[in-house]
Design a protein around this motif. Sequence first.
Motif, PDB file in Angstrom:
ATOM      1  N   GLY A  94       0.822  -1.210   0.000  1.00 42.19           N
ATOM      2  CA  GLY A  94       0.000   0.000   0.000  1.00 42.19           C
ATOM      3  C   GLY A  94       0.847   1.247   0.000  1.00 42.19           C
ATOM      4  N   HIS A  95       0.709   2.067  -1.056  1.00 46.30           N
ATOM      5  CA  HIS A  95       1.516   3.276  -1.169  1.00 46.30           C
ATOM      6  C   HIS A  95       0.666   4.445  -1.640  1.00 46.30           C
ATOM      7  CE1 HIS A  95       1.798   1.135  -5.068  1.00 46.30           C
ATOM      8  NE2 HIS A  95       1.619   2.348  -5.565  1.00 46.30           N
ATOM      9  N   LEU A  96       1.186   5.635  -1.448  1.00 44.19           N
ATOM     10  CA  LEU A  96       0.479   6.842  -1.853  1.00 44.19           C
ATOM     11  C   LEU A  96       0.465   6.957  -3.373  1.00 44.19           C
ATOM     12  CD1 LEU A  96       1.992   9.330   0.753  1.00 44.19           C
ATOM     13  CD2 LEU A  96      -0.214   8.178   0.859  1.00 44.19           C
ATOM     14  N   TYR A 156      -1.047   8.540   4.952  1.00 46.74           N
ATOM     15  CA  TYR A 156      -1.257   7.095   4.847  1.00 46.74           C
ATOM     16  C   TYR A 156      -2.607   6.629   5.410  1.00 46.74           C
ATOM     17  CZ  TYR A 156       3.449   6.290   3.127  1.00 46.74           C
ATOM     18  OH  TYR A 156       4.587   6.282   2.351  1.00 46.74           O
ATOM     19  N   LEU A 166      -4.935   4.067  -0.485  1.00 43.54           N
ATOM     20  CA  LEU A 166      -3.601   3.703  -0.948  1.00 43.54           C
ATOM     21  C   LEU A 166      -3.708   2.828  -2.185  1.00 43.54           C
ATOM     22  CD1 LEU A 166      -1.894   2.757   2.457  1.00 43.54           C
ATOM     23  CD2 LEU A 166      -1.808   4.955   1.259  1.00 43.54           C
TER      24      LEU A 166
END
Length: 410
Positions: free
Chosen positions: A291-293, A350, A354
Amino acid sequence: MTQSTVTPSQVRIALLLRDEIALLDLRHEAAFATGHPLFAANMAAGRIALEAEIRLPRKDVPVVVYDAGEGIITQAVDQFKTLGYVNVRVLDGGLQGWQAAGYELFQDVNSYAKAFGELVEHRRHTPSLAAEEVASLIARKANIRILDVRRFDEYSTMNIPGSISVPGGELVLRAGEAAPDPETTIIVNCAGRTRSIIGTQSLINAGVANKVVALRNGTIGWTLAKQDLEHGSGRRGAIGASENAKANARDVAYRAGVRRVGPEEALALQAQTNRTLYRFDVRDAEEYAAGHLPGFRHYAGGQLVQEIDMAAPVRGARILLSDNLGVRADMTASWLAQMGWETYVLDGGYDGALEIGPPVVLPKPDPSHRYRRPYEGTDVATAAMQAYLDWEYGLVNQLRRDASHGFFVI
């Protein structure tokens, strides 16, 4: 059609003023490594369609291209124009013109990061031990912990006996778990010099209680000292920060001039379309994939410092880093700021939506065109290793002659 040109002096002025400019060497990587301007980035003509839109996100950024007389300029300029780049010029006289103007040529790849590492050691007197001294400590079962700061694939190929893998950007976050006893001496190693110098100094800057030293000259120095290496190791350091690591990392970033922004301020940076903004997630690849921006490209912090010319070829651009735990972004940003980058760390973000998925990885060049690093693999000639070290030793003086870097060391 007549191509727009720019003189070496005009390029140098742009670099000195920290205007945005991408100075691109169009030759294959192996040729690039034989000599190039300090802040040149390699983008081989045959890889423009593959790399340009990832590495040059703003289509009106000033781009200056050159070769060494191979005759690849026209085709490369046409490729950039086809992709929509509107401000592409040719370096007058090419590589020979740069040299004829009296400017320095730097060998190897990631040269300015390596030169910066040498400057850090020169100014901070970063402590180190020779291979023979470390081998003696291992033999005596001394209270030491050896942390290998290379990529895990490099570590698993060959490593110092008993060492564990803690990639450079993770050091401050994981040192407390790797060496919980403050009486344990931490020894940091890489393949050569740069990443071990930066890693050692990172722990010192962050105020860890342990004594910290670099393994002088890394696995190259170990091999030249005729010490044995392990192969196929899978030991990894777990997350576990030393006391006050988060606050100390933030202080290090502050002292380096890093700026902090929240999500709304980050959007304001992104909205300034007249400036290039690189956004990097500096966590490890597994965390990024989970999970990332949105819009943030994965680049592990230690490698980002080492390979900043590859990651961000637009000198003078802005860099925004993200990390849900903060420590890695702060430490990475502290080094980039000292290398002359306008660097920001994102606080928060966060808790929203995401993206899920692995990092985008550019394929490596054809092996026949790729520069074989003297510190990779297990079959490198000792003469090549020694020549590489000798080159690194001379980088501080070459920076002084070049006089364009603008680096500082806190």
